[in-house]
Design an enzyme around this catalytic site. Structure first.
Site, PDB file in Angstrom:
ATOM      1  N   PRO A  18      19.303  39.301   3.398  1.00  0.00           N
ATOM      2  CG  PRO A  18      17.358  38.018   3.399  1.00  0.00           C
ATOM      3  CD  PRO A  18      18.850  37.901   3.396  1.00  0.00           C
ATOM      4  CB  CYS A 102      11.846  37.816  10.159  1.00  0.00           C
ATOM      5  SG  CYS A 102      11.698  39.461  10.920  1.00  0.00           S
ATOM      6  CE  LYS A 141      19.224  34.738   6.711  1.00  0.00           C
ATOM      7  NZ  LYS A 141      18.735  35.280   7.969  1.00  0.00           N
ATOM      8  CG  ASN A 204      22.911  34.511   8.490  1.00  0.00           C
ATOM      9  OD1 ASN A 204      21.806  34.806   8.910  1.00  0.00           O
ATOM     10  ND2 ASN A 204      23.853  35.416   8.324  1.00  0.00           N
ATOM     11  CG  ASP A 206      27.809  34.997  15.913  1.00  0.00           C
ATOM     12  OD1 ASP A 206      27.025  35.959  15.975  1.00  0.00           O
ATOM     13  OD2 ASP A 206      27.858  34.095  16.775  1.00  0.00           O
ATOM     14  N   GLY A 228      25.360  39.394   7.079  1.00  0.00           N
ATOM     15  CA  GLY A 228      24.343  40.426   7.277  1.00  0.00           C
ATOM     16  C   GLY A 228      24.898  41.661   7.934  1.00  0.00           C
TER      17      GLY A 228
END
Length: 332
Positions: A18, A102, A141, A204, A206, A228
């Site tokens: 996301p 985030c 996440k 998640n 790299d 992402g």
């Protein structure tokens, strides 16, 4: 086969992360076409949903062709998170995801996103509030911790599993790192080796090539990978990784025709979803990404930024195609 609640995914699924102002329905549709197995909405403020904020409500739009798809929410208040989860449930996504990762200041300052990493008890309460308020599978996440001196992902993983979440995605950086430095997947490997952890763990950070995806799959033994930034302007990465897993060989790189087709599809779906003028204005952030590394695109980029209708888009795509057809013939 990987399961998140009653959602069945391939043996080693590839997830689209996301991303704010990126992971909207048009972009998700492209990534789905090119091999993404599970996708999420842009993150949505729980307070925004409750206030009936137009932008937040618009982010709830999902379509059957992109399933399985999750709606991601964030916030720092238990009641607001519970209410927003119930609102999310009305649009019938396949799952609800909570953003505890985030790192941007405007989110963290509200005690949400990665800001919750400073208070695991609050993280647990927020997660429980969401799990109790919906019948949908709930996933999370998050990041390794606030900074290198407070990495707490081991405790977070166990305690969140106890709340009833069905999967956990770990961005292998701290909040302090933002998106800089190297992601440390050793922490993800350690979580996977914990005999108390039974839910799927996705990694998640790299992953930007088929080689790296295979290396990390083999080295860290996670249940799947979330991609992402590497997918921005390059939705082909999902099928490229899958092909490399199966054959050890690379798919041919996308041609100019492939790139122009992706731009046209993205623009058309953006216009359908947002309205033609707004949809094409908001496409401006994507053009350079689709043509990253393509010689002589700078002049065409200026022209793409001046497009306001699909008719103008088609004419410019034709002009661009003709230029590169001639250019490549000259290079042959």
């Amino acid at each position: 086969m990987i399961k998140i609640g009653n959602i069945e995914l391939p043996e080693f699924p590839l997830l689209l992360a996301p991303m704010e102002d990126v992971s909207d329905p048009p972009f998700r549709r492209l990534c789905k076409m090119h091999g993404a197995d599970l996708m999420y909405s842009e993150f949505i403020s729980s307070e925004g949903l409750i206030r009936d904020a137009i932008k937040s409500r618009k982010k709830l739009d999902i379509f059957d062709y992109e399933r399985p798809v999750g709606i991601q929410i964030f916030g720092g208040d238990e009641e607001a998170m519970a209410m927003s989860a119930r609102i999310v449930e009305t649009v019938n996504p396949d799952l609800v995801d909570i953003n505890f990762g985030c790192p941007v200041k405007k989110v963290v300052c509200k005690g949400a996103g990665a800001g919750v990493l400073k208070d695991i008890d609050l993280m647990v309460r927020l997660t429980k509030a969401v799990v109790r308020s919906t019948s949908l599978p709930v996933t999370v996440k998050t990041r390794l911790g606030w900074d290198s001196t407070s990495i707490n992902i081991d405790e977070v993983a166990e305690r969140l599993q106890e709340t009833g979440i069905k999967a956990l995605t770990i961005h292998a950086r701290t909040r302090a790192q933002m998106y800089k430095g190297e992601a440390d997947w050793e922490h993800i490997s350690r979580i996977k080796q914990n005999p108390n952890i039974e839910i799927p763990i996705f990694g998640n950070g790299d992953i930007d090539s088929p080689e790296k995806a295979l290396e990390y799959k083999q080295k860290y033994a996670c249940d799947g990978i979330m991609i992402g930034r590497a997918a921005i302007g390059y939705p082909w990465i999902f099928n490229e990784i899958k092909h490399f897993f199966k054959t050890g060989e690379h798919l041919p790189a996308p041609t100019i025709e492939d790139r122009l087709l992706a731009v046209r599809q993205h623009a058309e779906w953006s216009a359908e979803w947002k309205g033609e003028r707004l949809g094409l204005v908001e496409m401006r952030q994507h053009y350079s990404n689709y043509f990253r590394g393509v010689p002589h695109f700078k002049d065409f980029r200026k022209k793409f930024l001046e497009v306001f209708t699909l008719e103008e888009m088609d004419a410019l795509i034709k002009e661009t195609q003709e230029f590169y057809t001639e250019y490549l013939a000259q290079q042959a």
